[in-house]
Motif scaffolding. Structure first.
Motif, PDB file in Angstrom:
ATOM      1  N   ILE A  39      12.237  -1.498   6.331  1.00  0.00           N
ATOM      2  CA  ILE A  39      11.088  -0.968   5.601  1.00  0.00           C
ATOM      3  C   ILE A  39      10.392   0.025   6.529  1.00  0.00           C
ATOM      4  CG2 ILE A  39       8.907  -1.527   4.429  1.00  0.00           C
ATOM      5  CD1 ILE A  39      11.123  -4.425   5.292  1.00  0.00           C
ATOM      6  N   GLN A  41       6.845   2.714   7.124  1.00  0.00           N
ATOM      7  CA  GLN A  41       5.452   2.908   6.733  1.00  0.00           C
ATOM      8  C   GLN A  41       4.945   4.208   7.324  1.00  0.00           C
ATOM      9  OE1 GLN A  41       2.645  -0.114   8.113  1.00  0.00           O
ATOM     10  NE2 GLN A  41       1.464   0.126   6.227  1.00  0.00           N
ATOM     11  N   LEU A  47       4.075   1.802   2.392  1.00  0.00           N
ATOM     12  CA  LEU A  47       5.243   0.978   2.692  1.00  0.00           C
ATOM     13  C   LEU A  47       6.381   1.347   1.752  1.00  0.00           C
ATOM     14  CD1 LEU A  47       3.403  -2.415   3.165  1.00  0.00           C
ATOM     15  CD2 LEU A  47       4.807  -1.302   4.920  1.00  0.00           C
ATOM     16  N   TRP A  49      10.532   0.478   1.043  1.00  0.00           N
ATOM     17  CA  TRP A  49      11.756  -0.258   1.335  1.00  0.00           C
ATOM     18  C   TRP A  49      12.906   0.736   1.427  1.00  0.00           C
ATOM     19  CZ3 TRP A  49      15.783  -1.069  -2.469  1.00  0.00           C
ATOM     20  CH2 TRP A  49      16.835  -1.870  -2.010  1.00  0.00           C
ATOM     21  N   TYR A  61      20.513  -0.303  -1.366  1.00  0.00           N
ATOM     22  CA  TYR A  61      19.661   0.742  -0.822  1.00  0.00           C
ATOM     23  C   TYR A  61      18.659   1.250  -1.858  1.00  0.00           C
ATOM     24  CZ  TYR A  61      23.407   1.154   2.726  1.00  0.00           C
ATOM     25  OH  TYR A  61      24.338   0.917   3.718  1.00  0.00           O
ATOM     26  N   PHE A  96      10.162  -0.921  10.285  1.00  0.00           N
ATOM     27  CA  PHE A  96      10.177  -2.360  10.462  1.00  0.00           C
ATOM     28  C   PHE A  96      11.521  -2.928  10.009  1.00  0.00           C
ATOM     29  CE2 PHE A  96       5.668  -3.052  11.213  1.00  0.00           C
ATOM     30  CZ  PHE A  96       5.014  -2.068  10.488  1.00  0.00           C
ATOM     31  N   GLU A 100      14.816 -11.408   4.401  1.00  0.00           N
ATOM     32  CA  GLU A 100      14.612 -11.890   3.030  1.00  0.00           C
ATOM     33  C   GLU A 100      15.447 -13.155   2.880  1.00  0.00           C
ATOM     34  OE1 GLU A 100      15.525  -8.427   0.239  1.00  0.00           O
ATOM     35  OE2 GLU A 100      16.110  -7.687   2.218  1.00  0.00           O
ATOM     36  N   PHE A 107       9.912 -10.370   1.850  1.00  0.00           N
ATOM     37  CA  PHE A 107      10.167 -10.274   3.291  1.00  0.00           C
ATOM     38  C   PHE A 107       9.254 -11.275   3.990  1.00  0.00           C
ATOM     39  CE2 PHE A 107      12.942  -6.756   2.923  1.00  0.00           C
ATOM     40  CZ  PHE A 107      12.456  -5.969   1.897  1.00  0.00           C
ATOM     41  N   TRP A 110       8.896 -10.460   9.865  1.00  0.00           N
ATOM     42  CA  TRP A 110       8.988  -9.037  10.203  1.00  0.00           C
ATOM     43  C   TRP A 110       9.044  -8.833  11.708  1.00  0.00           C
ATOM     44  CZ3 TRP A 110       7.381  -4.839   6.572  1.00  0.00           C
ATOM     45  CH2 TRP A 110       7.183  -5.312   5.261  1.00  0.00           C
ATOM     46  N   GLY A 111       9.712  -7.764  12.132  1.00  0.00           N
ATOM     47  CA  GLY A 111       9.573  -7.296  13.495  1.00  0.00           C
ATOM     48  C   GLY A 111       8.233  -6.592  13.665  1.00  0.00           C
ATOM     49  N   ARG A 112       7.908  -6.227  14.879  1.00  0.00           N
ATOM     50  CA  ARG A 112       6.617  -5.592  15.160  1.00  0.00           C
ATOM     51  C   ARG A 112       6.581  -4.124  14.749  1.00  0.00           C
ATOM     52  NH1 ARG A 112       4.536  -7.376  21.025  1.00  0.00           N
ATOM     53  NH2 ARG A 112       2.668  -6.375  20.187  1.00  0.00           N
TER      54      ARG A 112
ATOM     55  N   TYR B  37       0.775  -9.347   0.855  1.00  0.00           N
ATOM     56  CA  TYR B  37       0.817  -9.293   2.312  1.00  0.00           C
ATOM     57  C   TYR B  37      -0.551  -8.889   2.867  1.00  0.00           C
ATOM     58  CZ  TYR B  37       5.926  -9.084   1.786  1.00  0.00           C
ATOM     59  OH  TYR B  37       7.235  -9.351   1.464  1.00  0.00           O
ATOM     60  N   ALA B  44       2.672  -5.906  11.960  1.00  0.00           N
ATOM     61  CA  ALA B  44       3.500  -5.897  10.754  1.00  0.00           C
ATOM     62  C   ALA B  44       2.778  -6.617   9.620  1.00  0.00           C
ATOM     63  CB  ALA B  44       4.827  -6.588  11.039  1.00  0.00           C
ATOM     64  N   LYS B  97      12.837  -2.238  -4.420  1.00  0.00           N
ATOM     65  CA  LYS B  97      11.642  -3.030  -4.141  1.00  0.00           C
ATOM     66  C   LYS B  97      10.510  -2.068  -3.816  1.00  0.00           C
ATOM     67  CE  LYS B  97      14.291  -6.917  -2.349  1.00  0.00           C
ATOM     68  NZ  LYS B  97      14.250  -8.097  -1.449  1.00  0.00           N
ATOM     69  N   PHE B  99       6.039  -1.441  -3.097  1.00  0.00           N
ATOM     70  CA  PHE B  99       4.766  -1.962  -2.624  1.00  0.00           C
ATOM     71  C   PHE B  99       3.623  -1.172  -3.255  1.00  0.00           C
ATOM     72  CE2 PHE B  99       6.254  -4.561   0.970  1.00  0.00           C
ATOM     73  CZ  PHE B  99       7.528  -4.057   1.176  1.00  0.00           C
TER      74      PHE B  99
END
Lengths: 120, 108
Positions: A39, A41, A47, A49, A61, A96, A100, A107, A110-112, B37, B44, B97, B99
């Motif tokens: 994902i 941002q 955000l 995907w 995808y 990120f 899932e 999700f 998550w990673g940072r 979220y 994140a 998907k 957001f």
């Protein structure tokens, strides 16, 4: 405890390929039901995907990026990777990786995130 | 593609306030596939709610979700100082998907 960590260049030149990896620790990437996603941002698009992969290699995808995206998995290294080709400034974003717990699941881990800047 | 529209864009509130955030979908979303979220600066997103109303493990019970069809709501019953953040809704019913654009809850 599951942890995900993105890695890769923070600066990519316009028209080149962005390549990132996500290392999974605390769980096997080969868990039967799990999918692993990317994902991004950016200030302009929020955000977004990008796509997801199952350890079997099954991928799906975002159609808006599909022509430029490849996601792959390396079960021996417990990693999955993102390649995004022909990048432009619009691809500048925080990227990120995330888990899932199934094909149509949120999700949950998550990673940072890692900032990738596309330069001209 | 299902477009999610969140309102309001920003809420200015005080600790102890009750918070109601809205998420409207461009087409019906099965309740099983709508989540919320929380994101703080430099972090994140963190999953709070999934399946429209199910609280993710470890999330305080002051967070709750409701709604169906095209209209969904996240409620914080009593705002704590650590709740000031941006909140996103997310549909995972169909590909791609998507957001929402987020609602910022800021200190008044």
């Amino acid at each position: 405890q599951l942890q995900l960590q993105e890695s890769g260049p923070g600066l990519v030149k316009s028209s080149e390929t962005l390549s990132l990896s996500c290392t999974v620790s605390g769980d096997s990437i080969s868990s039967y039901s799990d999918y692993w996603g990317w994902i991004r941002q950016s200030p302009g698009k929020g955000l977004e995907w990008i796509g997801s992969i199952h350890y079997s290699g099954n991928t799906y995808y975002n159609p808006s990026l599909k022509s430029r995206v490849t996601i792959s998995v390396d079960t021996s290294r417990n990693q999955f990777s993102l390649n995004l080709s022909s990048v432009t400034a619009a691809d500048t974003a925080v990227y990120f990786c995330a888990r899932e717990r199934g094909y149509s699941r949120p999700f949950d881990n998550w990673g940072r995130g890692t900032l990738v800047t596309v330069s001209s | 593609e299902i477009v999610l529209t969140q309102s309001p864009g920003t809420l200015s509130l005080s600790p102890g306030d009750r918070v109601t955030l809205s998420c409207r979908a461009s087409q019906s979303v099965s309740s099983s596939y709508l989540g919320w979220y929380q994101q703080k600066p430099g972090q994140a997103p963190r999953l709070l709610i999934y399946g429209a109303y199910k609280t993710f493990p470890g999330i305080p019970d002051r967070f709750s979700g409701s709604g169906s069809g095209t209209d969904f709501t996240l409620t914080i019953s009593r705002l704590e100082p650590e709740d000031f953040a941006v909140y996103y809704c997310h549909q995972y019913a169909s590909s791609p998907k998507t957001f929402g654009q987020g609602t910022k809850v800021e200190l008044k």
